[in-house]
Scaffold this motif. Sequence first.
Motif, PDB file in Angstrom:
ATOM      1  N   UNK A 113      27.449  -9.514  18.878  1.00 22.89           N
ATOM      2  CA  UNK A 113      28.743  -9.001  18.434  1.00 22.89           C
ATOM      3  C   UNK A 113      29.684  -8.827  19.624  1.00 22.89           C
ATOM      4  N   UNK A 114      29.151  -8.262  20.695  1.00 27.24           N
ATOM      5  CA  UNK A 114      29.971  -8.091  21.896  1.00 27.24           C
ATOM      6  C   UNK A 114      30.468  -9.439  22.376  1.00 27.24           C
TER       7      UNK A 114
ATOM      8  N   UNK B  57      30.986 -12.105  20.688  1.00 22.65           N
ATOM      9  CA  UNK B  57      32.051 -12.607  19.820  1.00 22.65           C
ATOM     10  C   UNK B  57      33.365 -11.923  20.130  1.00 22.65           C
ATOM     11  N   UNK B  58      33.312 -10.589  20.283  1.00 22.10           N
ATOM     12  CA  UNK B  58      34.568  -9.872  20.540  1.00 22.10           C
ATOM     13  C   UNK B  58      35.141 -10.296  21.887  1.00 22.10           C
ATOM     14  N   UNK B  59      34.282 -10.464  22.879  1.00 17.39           N
ATOM     15  CA  UNK B  59      34.773 -10.885  24.198  1.00 17.39           C
ATOM     16  C   UNK B  59      35.411 -12.264  24.089  1.00 17.39           C
TER      17      UNK B  59
ATOM     18  N   UNK C  80      36.752 -13.519  21.523  1.00 11.93           N
ATOM     19  CA  UNK C  80      38.024 -13.368  20.818  1.00 11.93           C
ATOM     20  C   UNK C  80      39.105 -12.845  21.740  1.00 11.93           C
ATOM     21  N   UNK C  81      38.714 -12.033  22.712  1.00 10.93           N
ATOM     22  CA  UNK C  81      39.734 -11.416  23.561  1.00 10.93           C
ATOM     23  C   UNK C  81      40.169 -12.358  24.670  1.00 10.93           C
TER      24      UNK C  81
END
Lengths: 417, 367, 627
Positions: C553-554, C556-558, C560-561
């Motif tokens: 999850x991390x 993916x968020x990274x 995305x950022x």
Amino acid sequence: MRVRVITMLFLLAVLLLTTGCNGSRELDEVAYVLTIGADIGEGGQLDLTYEIAIPRAMAGSEAAGKTDAKKSTRIVTITAPTLAEGRNLLNSVTGRAPNLSHVSTFVIGEKLARKGLKDFLGPTMRFREFRGSIDMVVVNGQAKDFIKQNSPEEVLAPRWFEAMFSSADETGYYLKTTLHEFYARLKNGSGSPYTSLMGINPLKGEGQPSGPAIPGEKTREYLPKDVPREEGNPATVIGAAVFKEDKMVGMLPSEETRMLAILLGNYPRGFMVVDDPLAPKHSINVNLRLGRKAKINVDILDGQAVINVDVFLEGEFTSNPSGINYESKEYTSLLEQQISQTVRQRMLQMLQRTQTWGADVVDFGYYVRPQFATDQEFKKLNWDAIFRKAEFNVFVTTEIRRAGLQRKTSPIRTEGE
Amino acid sequence: MSYQSGRMGMAEGIALVFVICFVTAFIGLPAEAIDTSGELGWFSVIIAGFSTMIMLFLLIYVFQRIPGDLFSVSKHLFGKPGAYVISAYYTVMFLALAALWIRQFAENTLLVALPSVNFQLAVGWYALGAAFIVYLGIENIARATYVILPFTVAGTLFVLGLLEPLYKPNYLSPWLGKGIGSALIKGGVLVGANAGSLLLAVLAESFQNVRTLKAAAVFGLGGSVLLKALSVLIFTMVFGASVAIEKTLPFFDMSRLIYLTRYVQRIESIFIILWVMVGVLAIAVSLYMGIYLITRLVNLPAMKPLIPTVTILIAQLSMIPPDIGTVFELQSILIRGYCNIGIYVIPLSLFAATLLKEKRGTKCASG
Amino acid sequence: MVNNAISKSYNFIKKLLLYHPPLNPSPFVLEETPEEKQVKSDQALNSLADSLRSLKALLRYAKRLSLFLTKVTTALREGQWSDRAEDLKAECQALEKQRAEFEPILFAYQSGRDETGERSLTTSLEENRRIIETLYHLPLNKDIIIREIDIAANPPVKAIAVFIDGMVDTKNLNLSVLQPLMLLGSGRRQLYDGDLVGHIIKKYLPSNQVQRANNFSQLQEGVNSGDTAIIFDGIAEAVLVNTKGWEHRSVEQPNTEPTVRGAQAGFTENLRTNTALIRTILRSSDLVTEMMKVGARSRTNVAILYLKSVANPQLVAEVKRRIQGIRTDYIDNSGSLMQFIEDQPGFLFPQSVSTERPDRVGAHLSEGRIALIVDGNPYIHVLPVSFFSFFHASEDFGLQTPVSNFMRVLRFLGTLISTVLPSLYIAISYFHVEAIPTQLLLSIAGSREEVPFPAWFEVLIMELSFELIREAGVRVPGMLGTTIGIVGAIVLGQAAVSARLVSPAVVVLIAITGLASFNIPEYRMASAIRLTRFILLLFSAVLGLVGLATALLWLTVILCSMKSFGMPYLVPVAPKTQAGFDVVIRGPVYRQENRPDALNSKDRKRQPHISRPWTKQQPVGKVEDEQ
């Protein structure tokens, strides 16, 4: 500096996290229990028999071929008040940490089943290592003996159970029964739990049928102990154990179990042997299967239930030794009537037997549910009481569709003609 | 303003609303719904979703008339004190949801995934997992949610589909369950499970336009409600109401039951990945909402420094209840009581105030 | 206060936790261009621009006229009339010819098409030169060379030679074009009599292929393909001399990006060769090569290539700004240049596609991306890119749609396997044994019984030895590399298993993981994924699937950022944009109608909706049958 501090924090985190207190275990530090047997022990305790895998026997190519179920597992019997305590004691016995998540079958001794399974079932739904898909069987005798004497050809004992249940649809003489199904019937508004029945056969070839034959039928029905057989693995699976609430109340032999399978809609195929309607000393073999799910319809009038059952069977000739041309239209209907009649009588026999036990093993109550709007009304009905007094109307229709590889039978030539 | 929450489109809105409303399906909601309305549980979930959606549309109507976010709109309508009360209310709601979910997911982890893990570590893990992605901003959380969304839906449908051999349709009858009245009333109460969808109002300014808000409400909330209702429906069909209400973790229990062949069984642990991801995302979103509202309320220049502090406090808060029974009790107080004010009372009063203002406005114009 | 490790780390943590308002301005975001928003420019503005252009041309003509007049007056005054009569006469004729072109209707029509290159050449050399300069975006574009020459004759003929540096054979140009024109003539020739161009072609250009061109599109086509164009003063015609001569076979096969079906040429160290290689594939005069020097001491040439009419001007300006903003003394590698200008240089994942294949660069340029070439480095970087571009190989569009889609899905699957397989194994075998089928579990457990290490260590040493083999294979010279790879893998794996150091299951696992990681076409992406794998391994060893899920999850968020030069990294999935039919799987070639939305290029359309008009036309030979 920044890098150094980050590395320090990172290493610190690794140290904290990998101290091993998270419950991680190497694969070879675990004792995998494959089957659990339960009997009544001394002083109301449980005699729990664990069949534990020996992984070494399963590894590497050199072991293959030599391994059998005896070498790949070992058996431990522990007397404990509950399943949970049994697991504790098992840990003291095995050295490795016991893990029950690979248990595929609960084998329950007949005495325990008759006494009631309430206490036994307690942890099975709460503890995460058990699951609803575990198979449940009742042994006609002691579970401990059954597990010990069962010597299947499979490499692992649970594979024998799994293979056995996946082939249940070949005959319908026993049923695949899971803990989930058992538990759901125990708790929901209607239906009595049942399990398939296993037993150790004495292998003397002297078994006796467990009941009188239905007129017109050649097949006899058996319980596991009574199957006339010799040699091989003495473990036999045939019939069903029927429960009223959590207590076992009786056993259904093979043919009646098949009727149960038909009514449960769980009867893909199976042979049936009936008397030749025109030449009764011969018998005719038909391979039957369900044409459609049995139509079950329950009418309730003034607290009196009438249960209408409509079964449609399709069949195929597999043997017709008398030479009478049953393949032709006019004779086929005779045979069809014969089969329908036999099945109907068997079914009534099974239903009446379970009715006297008060066990609605087909779960007719399930078909009553839609007639009520709310839970309260359904509960007020008290289906179990009504079932005891219910009347059965069974209609069986049979349709012989195919005649196997022979399109007709020529009679055997005899000297007299 | 460095707490600007970023710009988000339709996809992000849908994903955020979906995940924060759907997360309850992985914890107690299905069992709770069946417990309150019997066989009609699936319908009460739909009712709950429907009434939440009406409230959301009332709010969107307000935002159509008065642009801004929740704080500025309520300031416009009720003055500064009113805005403070409303924002403080939602702050508490979101933070309480975050704490509740941290606790519940930590408990679930102990229960089914890592039975011997340290409880503080589990709570800390979820708090840390959420705090880290809160740090990266709501925009990125929303995008990641959108990436994960199809897998969530597919995974859930996969589990529900594989249980097909165990479906017993008649377990859905008696079809009224505990009565239609109780389903309607209790369904209306169950809306608390959808309280998270109010983030649309809080973040209204970040979304491109009212159309985005509407789409997020319809597809995000609607989709999650439909999927939840389907889960409850199949849950009832598989277990029957009497067994279903016993389950702490309906989704986990359903995935445990899957048995296709000797090789496809016991696959529940694969779905751990699914519910952990959804859980962490939901915790992160509600945590973000809480912190965002605090910054808005106290007019702080930035929200990032608040994240560690609030996260630690929330994690501590979530560890206060001594046992899981208390957690369930608190949950029903929160979801059935507290959240309902946020879903019914505040939107309705905002809506009424807008109408009143408009009426007065037209009168002035004509007179 | 004592300055020891504890106080240092205390200060560091304090610095970490205390809030500092951000010092940097908000990051660059790739916005939509005004051109993209505003579909058609104003009609009135267009006509205004037209009249401005014609007025300017008239003004230039007037200047020339006055210059001529002063020449005539000086000649008359100084009494050299007889000497220069011929010259002046010729010039007067040229002026008259040019005036004839100023017929109002013709003029308006011509100047309106000034930019399009469709207009024909004028008699004025200066006009022609100006038009070429606008066409090739001079002086921005450093590839185009305009060489002024005087051809000895009576009167002398002024001319210019136009060619693209790197595309022409310099020797050939010098010997067979410039030398005969400039040196071998005599002042007594009278070239302006009759057909000057034909005269020159026949008598003075010893080149094997010569063409005449009378409009700019012909001229551009020739120049773009390596010809030299010679334009003479006073003649509305140009000569295209064949001087083609870009680097051919010294160009080698790409070493790190081999394909089965794509082009086999790879970039070299020479910047000029590389630009020429790109120009051989993308023969458009729109392609601009801008040059910059980076490095106070190395003064390395950095070329920025883009299609002027497609690439987003903001993006070009931003990249130029960043490159100009580099303060360093030495750069020799395009990779290190990228680290100077990337949005997030600290992250694992590459933010630009590096390639040594001209065809790949050409395809990216035509989508509206920018290519950066560093002199002395054969790897050209293309930017901005999304995460998905790294999994596209250059031959994807050369194969049939289903085949190339199968390969793409395979690549993504390989990426997934290579990222999570070892950590999934560790997580499941440590925490979730129920997920393994009983028999498989027992055989793995059985084979592990004699292994003296924990499973995570097993996986780690196998991973590390795999990495060692890979690195050794790269460093060892020449043919030995492959040998070491094979010997290392087989011997190590076999010996480790028979010595009971690792269990066979782990060897199989690592082998699959290693193979899968080589499915990723981009080297830097493959390295990033490899490192990610180790991080995931740590998480799953600590908290099983819960840890793995959190880490994923991390991640993916990274992702995305992240932004690649202002473009979100996971576009077109998150944020969702209008995806072309070319993200994970690709649509048929004739369905690729639009350029990627996220690039915000000036021109969205790549090909019309019906890119195969022949499907709507009558097939050949069927006309009679229809009747």
